[in-house]
Design a protein around this motif. Structure first.
Motif, PDB file in Angstrom:
ATOM      1  N   ASN A   1      57.788  45.263  19.292  1.00 36.70           N
ATOM      2  CA  ASN A   1      58.641  45.937  18.305  1.00 36.70           C
ATOM      3  C   ASN A   1      59.277  45.026  17.271  1.00 36.70           C
ATOM      4  N   ALA A   2      58.538  44.116  16.700  1.00 38.56           N
ATOM      5  CA  ALA A   2      58.997  43.307  15.561  1.00 38.56           C
ATOM      6  C   ALA A   2      60.345  42.636  15.818  1.00 38.56           C
ATOM      7  N   VAL A   3      60.435  41.880  16.888  1.00 38.66           N
ATOM      8  CA  VAL A   3      61.675  41.189  17.225  1.00 38.66           C
ATOM      9  C   VAL A   3      61.648  39.755  16.722  1.00 38.66           C
ATOM     10  N   SER A   4      62.805  39.110  16.761  1.00 38.42           N
ATOM     11  CA  SER A   4      62.950  37.719  16.378  1.00 38.42           C
ATOM     12  C   SER A   4      63.362  36.922  17.615  1.00 38.42           C
ATOM     13  N   VAL A   5      62.693  35.801  17.827  1.00 37.74           N
ATOM     14  CA  VAL A   5      62.955  34.956  18.991  1.00 37.74           C
ATOM     15  C   VAL A   5      63.380  33.579  18.486  1.00 37.74           C
ATOM     16  N   CYS A   6      64.516  33.069  18.977  1.00 34.81           N
ATOM     17  CA  CYS A   6      65.035  31.771  18.528  1.00 34.81           C
ATOM     18  C   CYS A   6      64.178  30.619  19.065  1.00 34.81           C
ATOM     19  N   ASP A   7      64.551  29.405  18.707  1.00 37.95           N
ATOM     20  CA  ASP A   7      63.866  28.196  19.183  1.00 37.95           C
ATOM     21  C   ASP A   7      64.159  27.957  20.664  1.00 37.95           C
ATOM     22  N   ASN A   8      63.266  27.227  21.310  1.00 34.33           N
ATOM     23  CA  ASN A   8      63.458  26.714  22.673  1.00 34.33           C
ATOM     24  C   ASN A   8      63.667  27.795  23.734  1.00 34.33           C
ATOM     25  N   ILE A   9      62.785  28.765  23.786  1.00 35.54           N
ATOM     26  CA  ILE A   9      62.845  29.736  24.876  1.00 35.54           C
ATOM     27  C   ILE A   9      61.559  29.632  25.694  1.00 35.54           C
ATOM     28  N   GLU A  10      61.655  30.025  26.954  1.00 35.48           N
ATOM     29  CA  GLU A  10      60.476  30.167  27.797  1.00 35.48           C
ATOM     30  C   GLU A  10      60.485  31.590  28.327  1.00 35.48           C
ATOM     31  N   LEU A  11      59.407  32.316  28.047  1.00 36.70           N
ATOM     32  CA  LEU A  11      59.251  33.675  28.539  1.00 36.70           C
ATOM     33  C   LEU A  11      58.334  33.609  29.749  1.00 36.70           C
ATOM     34  N   MET A  12      58.847  34.006  30.895  1.00 37.41           N
ATOM     35  CA  MET A  12      58.110  33.895  32.146  1.00 37.41           C
ATOM     36  C   MET A  12      56.959  34.906  32.194  1.00 37.41           C
ATOM     37  N   ALA A  13      56.018  34.689  33.092  1.00 37.03           N
ATOM     38  CA  ALA A  13      54.833  35.541  33.221  1.00 37.03           C
ATOM     39  C   ALA A  13      55.224  36.990  33.507  1.00 37.03           C
ATOM     40  N   PHE A  14      54.460  37.918  32.943  1.00 37.97           N
ATOM     41  CA  PHE A  14      54.623  39.366  33.138  1.00 37.97           C
ATOM     42  C   PHE A  14      55.960  39.897  32.644  1.00 37.97           C
TER      43      PHE A  14
ATOM     44  N   ALA B   1      58.618  40.967  29.218  1.00 42.23           N
ATOM     45  CA  ALA B   1      58.494  41.540  27.876  1.00 42.23           C
ATOM     46  C   ALA B   1      59.819  41.442  27.129  1.00 42.23           C
ATOM     47  N   ILE B   2      59.754  40.946  25.895  1.00 38.97           N
ATOM     48  CA  ILE B   2      60.918  40.891  25.017  1.00 38.97           C
ATOM     49  C   ILE B   2      60.890  42.150  24.163  1.00 38.97           C
ATOM     50  N   THR B   3      61.983  42.924  24.219  1.00 40.65           N
ATOM     51  CA  THR B   3      62.063  44.159  23.442  1.00 40.65           C
ATOM     52  C   THR B   3      63.208  44.139  22.436  1.00 40.65           C
ATOM     53  N   LYS B   4      64.068  43.101  22.488  1.00 39.59           N
ATOM     54  CA  LYS B   4      65.198  42.955  21.562  1.00 39.59           C
ATOM     55  C   LYS B   4      65.215  41.522  21.053  1.00 39.59           C
ATOM     56  N   ASN B   5      65.910  41.288  19.953  1.00 41.91           N
ATOM     57  CA  ASN B   5      66.042  39.940  19.412  1.00 41.91           C
ATOM     58  C   ASN B   5      66.693  39.019  20.436  1.00 41.91           C
ATOM     59  N   ILE B   6      66.220  37.777  20.476  1.00 46.92           N
ATOM     60  CA  ILE B   6      66.790  36.760  21.367  1.00 46.92           C
ATOM     61  C   ILE B   6      67.358  35.657  20.497  1.00 46.92           C
ATOM     62  N   ASP B   7      68.653  35.370  20.658  1.00 44.60           N
ATOM     63  CA  ASP B   7      69.307  34.373  19.816  1.00 44.60           C
ATOM     64  C   ASP B   7      69.904  33.206  20.600  1.00 44.60           C
ATOM     65  N   ARG B   8      69.598  33.136  21.908  1.00 40.51           N
ATOM     66  CA  ARG B   8      70.089  32.021  22.740  1.00 40.51           C
ATOM     67  C   ARG B   8      68.916  31.357  23.442  1.00 40.51           C
ATOM     68  N   PRO B   9      68.781  30.027  23.330  1.00 47.38           N
ATOM     69  CA  PRO B   9      67.702  29.321  24.021  1.00 47.38           C
ATOM     70  C   PRO B   9      67.835  29.469  25.535  1.00 47.38           C
ATOM     71  N   GLY B  10      66.722  29.371  26.250  1.00 47.92           N
ATOM     72  CA  GLY B  10      66.742  29.422  27.704  1.00 47.92           C
ATOM     73  C   GLY B  10      65.488  30.056  28.271  1.00 47.92           C
ATOM     74  N   ASN B  11      65.511  30.321  29.575  1.00 55.15           N
ATOM     75  CA  ASN B  11      64.404  30.971  30.279  1.00 55.15           C
ATOM     76  C   ASN B  11      64.686  32.462  30.382  1.00 55.15           C
ATOM     77  N   TYR B  12      63.675  33.272  30.094  1.00 56.13           N
ATOM     78  CA  TYR B  12      63.813  34.723  30.123  1.00 56.13           C
ATOM     79  C   TYR B  12      62.765  35.316  31.041  1.00 56.13           C
TER      80      TYR B  12
END
Length: 66
Positions: A31-44, A46-57
């Protein structure tokens, strides 16, 4: 720049991905979201909202791991 996008990642819409991000196996950005620098999205996960804080998701929708 300097992103790692593993096999099976799905990016839907006009999404923006920051620098030094890792998108692990079978994860999704939806859904056309924005993801900040330095994030790790774990396997399986899903990002559905903007992420503005670095870290593991993880999870669906993705939430920051503490």
């Amino acid at each position: 720049d300097n992103c790692v996008i593993r096999p099976g990642v799905m990016i839907v819409g006009k999404s923006q991905i920051g620098r030094d991000c890792v998108l692990n196996f079978k994860s999704s950005i939806i859904n056309a979201v924005s993801v900040c620098d330095n994030i790790e999205l774990m396997a399986f996960s899903a990002i559905t909202k903007n992420i503005d804080r670095p870290g593991n998701y993880t999870g669906t929708p993705a939430r920051q791991r503490r």
